[in-house]
Design an enzyme around this catalytic site. Structure first.
Site, PDB file in Angstrom:
ATOM      1  N   ASN A   9      45.704  37.931  37.460  1.00 50.58           N
ATOM      2  CA  ASN A   9      46.398  38.752  36.470  1.00 50.58           C
ATOM      3  C   ASN A   9      47.367  39.653  37.229  1.00 50.58           C
ATOM      4  OD1 ASN A   9      47.197  40.518  34.482  1.00 50.58           O
ATOM      5  ND2 ASN A   9      45.195  41.500  34.224  1.00 50.58           N
ATOM      6  N   TRP A  10      48.621  39.268  37.191  1.00 44.55           N
ATOM      7  CA  TRP A  10      49.606  40.002  37.995  1.00 44.55           C
ATOM      8  C   TRP A  10      49.964  41.352  37.374  1.00 44.55           C
ATOM      9  CZ3 TRP A  10      53.922  35.991  39.693  1.00 44.55           C
ATOM     10  CH2 TRP A  10      53.313  34.945  40.385  1.00 44.55           C
ATOM     11  N   LYS A  11      49.630  41.558  36.119  1.00 44.45           N
ATOM     12  CA  LYS A  11      49.999  42.781  35.398  1.00 44.45           C
ATOM     13  C   LYS A  11      51.519  42.983  35.470  1.00 44.45           C
ATOM     14  CE  LYS A  11      45.366  44.394  36.252  1.00 44.45           C
ATOM     15  NZ  LYS A  11      44.432  45.508  36.406  1.00 44.45           N
ATOM     16  N   HIS A  96      42.524  42.706  27.324  1.00 45.25           N
ATOM     17  CA  HIS A  96      42.357  43.410  28.599  1.00 45.25           C
ATOM     18  C   HIS A  96      42.176  44.908  28.315  1.00 45.25           C
ATOM     19  CE1 HIS A  96      43.147  45.104  32.526  1.00 45.25           C
ATOM     20  NE2 HIS A  96      42.860  43.912  33.019  1.00 45.25           N
ATOM     21  N   GLU A  98      43.363  47.433  29.659  1.00 41.61           N
ATOM     22  CA  GLU A  98      44.611  48.217  29.670  1.00 41.61           C
ATOM     23  C   GLU A  98      45.336  48.087  28.325  1.00 41.61           C
ATOM     24  OE1 GLU A  98      46.123  46.478  33.297  1.00 41.61           O
ATOM     25  OE2 GLU A  98      44.515  47.480  34.398  1.00 41.61           O
ATOM     26  N   GLU A 167      34.970  42.570  32.496  1.00 45.39           N
ATOM     27  CA  GLU A 167      35.657  43.483  33.400  1.00 45.39           C
ATOM     28  C   GLU A 167      35.212  44.914  33.114  1.00 45.39           C
ATOM     29  OE1 GLU A 167      39.537  41.509  34.903  1.00 45.39           O
ATOM     30  OE2 GLU A 167      39.986  42.649  33.109  1.00 45.39           O
ATOM     31  N   GLY A 173      40.814  48.051  39.481  1.00 47.66           N
ATOM     32  CA  GLY A 173      41.794  48.747  40.302  1.00 47.66           C
ATOM     33  C   GLY A 173      41.244  49.961  41.026  1.00 47.66           C
ATOM     34  N   SER A 212      38.130  44.750  40.867  1.00 46.81           N
ATOM     35  CA  SER A 212      38.082  44.894  42.335  1.00 46.81           C
ATOM     36  C   SER A 212      37.413  43.715  43.025  1.00 46.81           C
ATOM     37  CB  SER A 212      37.416  46.225  42.718  1.00 46.81           C
ATOM     38  OG  SER A 212      38.173  47.306  42.207  1.00 46.81           O
ATOM     39  N   GLY A 233      42.986  41.044  39.715  1.00 46.72           N
ATOM     40  CA  GLY A 233      44.209  41.838  39.556  1.00 46.72           C
ATOM     41  C   GLY A 233      44.893  42.015  40.899  1.00 46.72           C
ATOM     42  N   GLY A 234      44.676  43.160  41.520  1.00 48.37           N
ATOM     43  CA  GLY A 234      45.370  43.526  42.759  1.00 48.37           C
ATOM     44  C   GLY A 234      45.376  42.421  43.808  1.00 48.37           C
TER      45      GLY A 234
HETATM   46  P1  PGA Z   1      41.624  44.458  39.819  1.00 44.02           P
HETATM   47  O1  PGA Z   1      42.014  44.123  38.294  1.00 44.02           O
HETATM   48  O2  PGA Z   1      41.197  43.159  40.458  1.00 44.02           O
HETATM   49  O3  PGA Z   1      42.881  45.008  40.412  1.00 44.02           O
HETATM   50  O4  PGA Z   1      40.516  45.439  39.781  1.00 44.02           O
HETATM   51  C1  PGA Z   1      41.300  43.166  37.553  1.00 44.02           C
HETATM   52  C2  PGA Z   1      41.913  43.053  36.174  1.00 44.02           C
HETATM   53  O5  PGA Z   1      42.298  44.078  35.608  1.00 44.02           O
HETATM   54  O6  PGA Z   1      42.045  41.941  35.619  1.00 44.02           O
END
Ligand code: PGA
Length: 249
Positions: A9-11, A96, A98, A167, A173, A212, A233-234
């Site tokens: 997930n590149w966001k 998600h 967010e 998640e 993050g 994470s 994500g990251g």
């Molecule tokens: P993260 O994000 O790996 O940066 O914690 C995961 C996500 O939000 O899908």
């Protein structure tokens, strides 16, 4: 055997040139990943059309990070499930944390989005997860149960096409991963809740862990019986890390 999936997930990251370079680097290393692991990337909307063909050729799934809750029409700035399908997007992340937190997405919104994603043959990657205060007050199972109601109202046929991602919001993050035992506990809970409605079909549902997840903890997480992969994500923004995570299977 359940499908194993590692999805990035590149966001809201990468210019188009950066995204293209990242995809090329992932494709170059894909051969290192076992063939039973499905790789998926979810770049921003602007990149999807141009990346679809090379990802398809490489056998990597293309996902959007969201879709509109309406079919079409006067919804300035929105992108519909039908549009995504028309440029060969195959998956769509929905719910998600967010989106829930910053854009007010509720179960009612997500019910509409998931129906449209399924209508246009996108595989929803449906995210659930509790906030820190909810875990600390021991309400995480209640929160997740309520979030899962979006799925339990689906038909059996539609449900069979869904991927779930657990998640925990406190792990996204933050560098603070759920322990493999915490992840397994919630994944088993999710599967049981889905089995209560859909029976044995829930045994086939991939449930991904996100929050994470990185090369150093992926192997332990993926070794859990109900953890079928990761939503990253990251660490998905560096091809080496993303591939190292996928190799953890
Ligand atoms: P993260 O994000 O790996 O940066 O914690 C995961 C996500 O939000 O899908």
């Amino acid at each position: 055997m359940r499908k194993k999936i590692v999805a990035g997930n590149w966001k809201m990251n990468t210019t188009f040139a950066e995204g293209e370079a990242l995809v090329n680097a992932i494709i170059a290393k894909k051969g290192e990943v076992k063939s039973d692991v499905t790789l998926v990337v979810a770049p921003p909307f602007t990149h999807l059309t141009c990346l679809a063909e090379e990802l398809e050729k490489a056998g990597i799934g293309l996902s959007a990070q969201n879709c509109a809750e309406h079919e079409s029409g006067a919804y300035t700035g929105e992108v519909s499930a039908k549009m995504l399908a028309s440029v060969d997007v195959k998956y769509c992340i929905l719910g998600h944390s967010e989106r829930r937190e910053y854009y007010g997405e509720t179960s009612a919104t997500l019910t509409k989005k998931i129906a449209l994603a399924l209508k246009y043959n996108l595989t929803p990657i449906f995210c659930v997860g509790e906030r820190l205060d909810e875990r600390e007050s021991n309400r995480h199972f209640d929160v997740i149960s309520a979030q899962l109601e979006v799925l339990t109202q689906l038909s059996a046929e539609d449900f069979a096409r869904v991927v779930v991602a657990y998640e925990p919001v406190w792990a996204i993050g933050t560098g603070k991963t759920a322990t493999s035992a915490q992840a397994q506990e919630v994944h088993a809970f999710i599967r049981k809740a889905l089995a209560a409605k859909f029976g044995a079909a829930a045994e086939q549902t991939p449930i991904l862990y996100g929050g994470s997840c990185k090369p150093s903890n992926a192997a332990e997480l993926f070794a859990q019986p109900d953890v079928d992969g990761g939503l990253i994500g990251g660490a998905s923004l560096a091809a080496d890390d993303f591939i190292a995570i996928a190799k953890a299977f």
